[in-house]
Scaffold this active site. Sequence first.
Site, short mmCIF file in Angstrom:
data_model
loop_
_atom_site.label_atom_id
_atom_site.label_comp_id
_atom_site.label_asym_id
_atom_site.label_seq_id
_atom_site.Cartn_x
_atom_site.Cartn_y
_atom_site.Cartn_z
N TYR A 30 0.77 -1.30 -0.03
CA TYR A 30 0.01 -0.07 0.15
C TYR A 30 0.86 1.26 -0.06
O TYR A 30 0.85 2.08 0.84
CB TYR A 30 -1.07 0.05 1.19
CG TYR A 30 -2.33 0.68 0.94
CD1 TYR A 30 -3.22 0.03 -0.07
CD2 TYR A 30 -2.60 1.98 1.36
CE1 TYR A 30 -4.21 0.68 -0.42
CE2 TYR A 30 -3.56 2.80 0.82
CZ TYR A 30 -4.67 1.99 -0.03
OH TYR A 30 -5.72 2.82 -0.43
N HIS A 32 3.19 4.61 -0.70
CA HIS A 32 2.80 6.09 -0.89
C HIS A 32 4.10 6.81 -0.74
O HIS A 32 5.07 6.39 -1.09
CB HIS A 32 2.10 6.49 0.53
CG HIS A 32 2.62 5.91 1.61
ND1 HIS A 32 3.97 6.80 2.08
CD2 HIS A 32 2.40 5.41 2.78
CE1 HIS A 32 4.26 6.06 3.46
NE2 HIS A 32 3.24 5.19 3.71
N ASP A 33 4.05 8.16 -0.95
CA ASP A 33 5.02 8.94 -1.22
C ASP A 33 6.21 8.47 -0.40
O ASP A 33 7.49 8.87 -0.68
CB ASP A 33 5.12 10.44 -1.34
CG ASP A 33 4.06 10.70 -2.65
OD1 ASP A 33 4.03 9.98 -3.35
OD2 ASP A 33 3.56 11.85 -2.86
N HIS A 35 7.26 5.69 0.92
CA HIS A 35 7.99 4.65 0.33
C HIS A 35 8.85 5.02 -0.85
O HIS A 35 9.69 4.56 -1.16
CB HIS A 35 7.15 3.56 0.03
CG HIS A 35 6.24 2.94 1.23
ND1 HIS A 35 4.88 3.05 1.22
CD2 HIS A 35 6.69 2.03 2.12
CE1 HIS A 35 4.36 2.60 2.43
NE2 HIS A 35 5.60 1.87 3.00
N GLY A 145 12.16 4.44 6.99
CA GLY A 145 11.85 5.63 7.12
C GLY A 145 12.02 6.14 8.50
O GLY A 145 11.65 5.36 9.41
N GLN A 146 12.37 7.25 8.80
CA GLN A 146 12.45 7.91 10.06
C GLN A 146 11.10 7.88 10.89
O GLN A 146 11.24 7.88 12.16
CB GLN A 146 12.78 9.20 9.98
CG GLN A 146 12.88 10.09 11.54
CD GLN A 146 13.17 11.65 11.31
OE1 GLN A 146 13.83 12.00 10.58
NE2 GLN A 146 12.22 11.95 12.15
N SER A 183 1.44 7.48 6.17
CA SER A 183 1.28 6.13 6.67
C SER A 183 0.26 5.37 5.76
O SER A 183 -0.75 6.10 5.56
CB SER A 183 1.10 6.30 8.00
OG SER A 183 0.51 4.82 8.47
N SER A 184 0.48 4.04 5.64
CA SER A 184 -0.60 3.36 4.88
C SER A 184 -1.92 3.40 5.92
O SER A 184 -3.08 3.19 5.24
CB SER A 184 -0.08 1.87 4.75
OG SER A 184 1.10 2.03 3.80
#
Length: 288
Positions: A30, A32-33, A35, A145-146, A183-184
């Site tokens: 799923y 998003h930007d 990722h 990701g942080q 977030s997904s």
Amino acid sequence: MQTITTVAELRSALAKARDKRVGFVPTMGYLHDGHMALVEASRARCDLTVVSIFVNPTQFGPTEDLSTYPRDFLRDEKLCREAGVAIVFAPDAREVYPAQFETFVEPGELAKSLCGAFRPGHFRGVATVVCKLFNMVQPDIAFFGQKDFQQCAVVRRMAIDLNLPIEIVTVPTVREPDRLAMSSRNRYLSKEDRRRALAISRGLFAAEAEFRVGERQCEKLIAIARRHLDEVDRLQYIELVDADTLEPASSPLRHPAALCAAAYVGSTRLIDNVILRPEVSTEYAIKL
């Protein structure tokens, strides 16, 4: 781009690229930007990027959202192709956890605070699946990701402790225009929930603003953030921790620290953080 579902296929494909620098982005799909920022970071430093898409059952608790976790594989595949990913690795659960599977990676103290205190076994599942994926892909660099700050710390410690020859890179959190951390799980939020969820980032950035003008007392920084969090339905924690050890930060703040929050908005659990960096001494440096 190749889409691969078995470890045997993956190893065969990567065997042809062993003279290349391999970057790896593990995801639960799923996309998003946020990722895609990891993919972009990988492509900037590596010759070949592998993205895994696997909703890992061992990191979900019995009352958590495994069965309803958002999935859209065709969309994910399209995004990866457009972003220049070389291989999408999308195994099923039986490929990752064969029959009679019983060997787990047990993280230590880094996994016990923050989210670990509220999600028993979560980081055991994370460490296990990431270690397995590292063994399958054998990348040179892995990108995280942080937003999942504690996960980054646990994975980095695991790589050091288990002598995994993999560089762990943390990429800054990507945010929506209104500053909500991507977030997904944001798709679970109703319009009203989405509005109230902004209290999390608003509180964190309010504390960061005070830090930037000189506030160094940990209790005051936490209190500043907490004042903005009345709109959430249930605050699990708001803590300021040493960015390396995840132990409670001490006043006055002299070393990099992470101000971390977890809260429920409606039935959706959201996490976020900001990194506060005082002047860093030459003997201390966070690996961000």
